[in-house]
Write a protein that holds these residues in place. Structure first.
Motif, PDB file in Angstrom:
ATOM      1  N   VAL A  72       0.857  -1.186   0.000  1.00  0.00           N
ATOM      2  CA  VAL A  72       0.000   0.000   0.000  1.00  0.00           C
ATOM      3  C   VAL A  72       0.895   1.238   0.000  1.00  0.00           C
ATOM      4  O   VAL A  72       1.695   1.431   0.921  1.00  0.00           O
ATOM      5  N   GLU A  73       0.783   2.037  -1.060  1.00  0.00           N
ATOM      6  CA  GLU A  73       1.584   3.268  -1.167  1.00  0.00           C
ATOM      7  C   GLU A  73       0.802   4.429  -0.585  1.00  0.00           C
ATOM      8  O   GLU A  73      -0.377   4.594  -0.881  1.00  0.00           O
ATOM      9  N   MET A  74       1.483   5.236   0.212  1.00  0.00           N
ATOM     10  CA  MET A  74       0.822   6.385   0.850  1.00  0.00           C
ATOM     11  C   MET A  74       1.642   7.655   0.676  1.00  0.00           C
ATOM     12  O   MET A  74       2.862   7.587   0.504  1.00  0.00           O
ATOM     13  N   VAL A 107      -3.878   7.499   1.111  1.00  0.00           N
ATOM     14  CA  VAL A 107      -3.480   6.318   0.354  1.00  0.00           C
ATOM     15  C   VAL A 107      -3.435   6.686  -1.120  1.00  0.00           C
ATOM     16  O   VAL A 107      -4.372   7.282  -1.658  1.00  0.00           O
ATOM     17  N   ASN A 108      -2.331   6.340  -1.779  1.00  0.00           N
ATOM     18  CA  ASN A 108      -2.219   6.608  -3.217  1.00  0.00           C
ATOM     19  C   ASN A 108      -2.707   5.410  -4.017  1.00  0.00           C
ATOM     20  O   ASN A 108      -3.672   5.499  -4.756  1.00  0.00           O
ATOM     21  N   GLU A 109      -2.050   4.285  -3.852  1.00  0.00           N
ATOM     22  CA  GLU A 109      -2.457   3.109  -4.629  1.00  0.00           C
ATOM     23  C   GLU A 109      -1.956   1.850  -3.947  1.00  0.00           C
ATOM     24  O   GLU A 109      -1.233   1.908  -2.957  1.00  0.00           O
ATOM     25  N   MET A 110      -2.355   0.704  -4.509  1.00  0.00           N
ATOM     26  CA  MET A 110      -1.899  -0.558  -3.919  1.00  0.00           C
ATOM     27  C   MET A 110      -1.441  -1.504  -5.017  1.00  0.00           C
ATOM     28  O   MET A 110      -1.822  -1.368  -6.170  1.00  0.00           O
TER      29      MET A 110
END
Ligand code: ATP
Ligand code: MG
Length: 378
Positions: A254-256, A267-270
């Motif tokens: 999980v990118e934050m 949260v940006n994307e996963m």
């Protein structure tokens, strides 16, 4: 299919995709005594070198998928595998992550909706699927970034826009495919959290990694992230909440974004798989992200994720193969706290991920400086 008994060695495991993530997965599985079949159309696929079996065929090849389905369990190393292929496999064997989780991560519109459904913040955004979707209200999201809903990676398929006219032009440039327009946020740093989840009772997260990009590609991951313990804990809780909402099975990155003076997290994307920002786990954690992938697909609980040393992972891109000559590995190889991993790719090109190395140090900032200086010598 679901089995309640854990799958034990020497069972045959399958992986869709034979790139570097597949290769590190194969190494982990083989080390534990499993056998591995890799499906990848590239005859030189990095993972094939260590696999017991290489099905060299397209990812949607029915005959190859039928053979892969004979494995005791199947996983994937990339998210752009067709959900149909995963569903076909799931009719015959244990598949993780599930096709529905993978298809959510394939599409930014669905992905954002799920992040919000989990009660987590995203950057303000709207879907842009036709010119009519661009209205006066879209101006609220400017300056922003128009991102294609599918198939974006390493910053590809993105256009930064400041005005409604630029936004319309960008939508044309992206061939009017489904997009999302995201408001630019006041980014202070970027982090990622890797969650390893078998079920709600068996879940582990790795410490957040602080990610430094160069030209849109991950360059360094620093662990622990240089953020307060509170923010780090909050990041892990958020990643876990998202995995729970998806009832996720497998390794989820999980990118934050860390935003503003208050360091609030969005949260940006996963990514439904091990992640480049988790490669340090190979040298710096009690269990690495690929061992976790193996364990979970086999129905085993993810193991302890403790960070044993502060560290910095540095990517090695094809750019450092000057005049087609091999880079000088000596400085890394003679450093007693640096660990080199090369992916065995046949040819180097600009931006291509060829390997990485991880530097361990008592202090993450010092590890980062050492990694930069070793990288400069390549
Ligand atoms: P990757 O494959 O490297 O994860 P990607 O193509 O999927 O990248 P994003 O992660 O969405 O794309 O965006 C790439 C980079 O652009 C981010 O790492 C961040 O630095 C910047 N960025 C993206 N969205 C925003 C935003 N809303 N505000 C500010 N910066 C952003
Ligand atoms: Mg990203």
């Amino acid at each position: 299919m679901n089995t309640s008994q854990p799958i034990l060695p020497p069972a045959m495991l399958g992986v869709l995709g034979g790139g570097q993530l597949g290769r590190m997965f194969v190494v982990a599985a083989k080390t534990m005594g499993y056998q591995v079949t890799v499906l990848d159309p590239n005859p030189d696929a990095p993972a094939a070198a260590f696999a017991d079996r290489h099905l060299c065929a397209p990812f949607d090849d029915k005959a190859a998928l039928t053979e892969l389905a004979e494995c005791a369990a199947v996983t994937t190393e990339f998210e752009n595998v067709s959900a149909d292929a995963l569903h076909f496999l799931a009719d015959h064997t244990v598949v993780s992550p599930r096709g529905d989780s993978v298809s959510i991560a394939q599409n930014r519109i669905q992905e954002k909706a799920w992040i919000q459904k989990a009660g987590l913040e995203t950057a303000p955004y709207q879907a842009v699927c036709s010119l009519d979707d661009i209205t006066e209200a879209s101006a609220e999201l400017l300056p922003g970034i128009l991102k294609t809903a599918t198939l974006g990676y390493d910053g590809k398929g993105q256009v930064r826009v400041k005005t409604l006219d630029e936004l319309k032009a960008a939508f044309e440039t992206l061939n009017r495919v489904d997009c999302i327009l995201e408001k630019m946020v006041d980014l202070r740093s970027e982090i990622s959290v890797i969650v390893c989840r078998l079920n709600s009772d068996n879940e582990q997260t790795f410490d957040p990694a602080e990610n430094i990009h160069e030209d849109g590609i991950l360059a360094y991951s620093i662990v622990p992230a240089r953020l307060s313990a509170d923010v780090q804990q909050q990041a892990q809780d958020m990643a876990r909440r998202l995995a729970d909402e998806l009832d996720y099975v497998g390794v989820l990155a999980v990118e934050m974004f860390v935003v503003g003076d208050t360091h609030s997290l969005i949260v940006n994307e996963m990514a439904p798989r091990p992640h480049n920002s988790g490669h340090h786990t190979l040298n710096a954690c009690t269990t690495d992200q690929f061992q976790q992938q193996v364990r979970i697909m086999c129905g085993l609980p993810p193991a302890d994720t403790r960070l044993l040393s502060s560290c910095c992972m540095a990517n090695i891109l094809g750019d450092v193969w000057k005049d087609n000559g091999e880079p000088d590995w000596l400085p890394i190889q003679t450093d007693l706290h640096a660990y080199l991993h090369l992916y065995g790719k046949k040819s180097a090109s600009r931006g291509r991920k060829m390997g990485h190395f991880t530097v361990l140090d008592q202090d993450a900032g010092t590890a980062f400086e050492k990694a930069q200086s070793l990288h400069a010598k390549l």
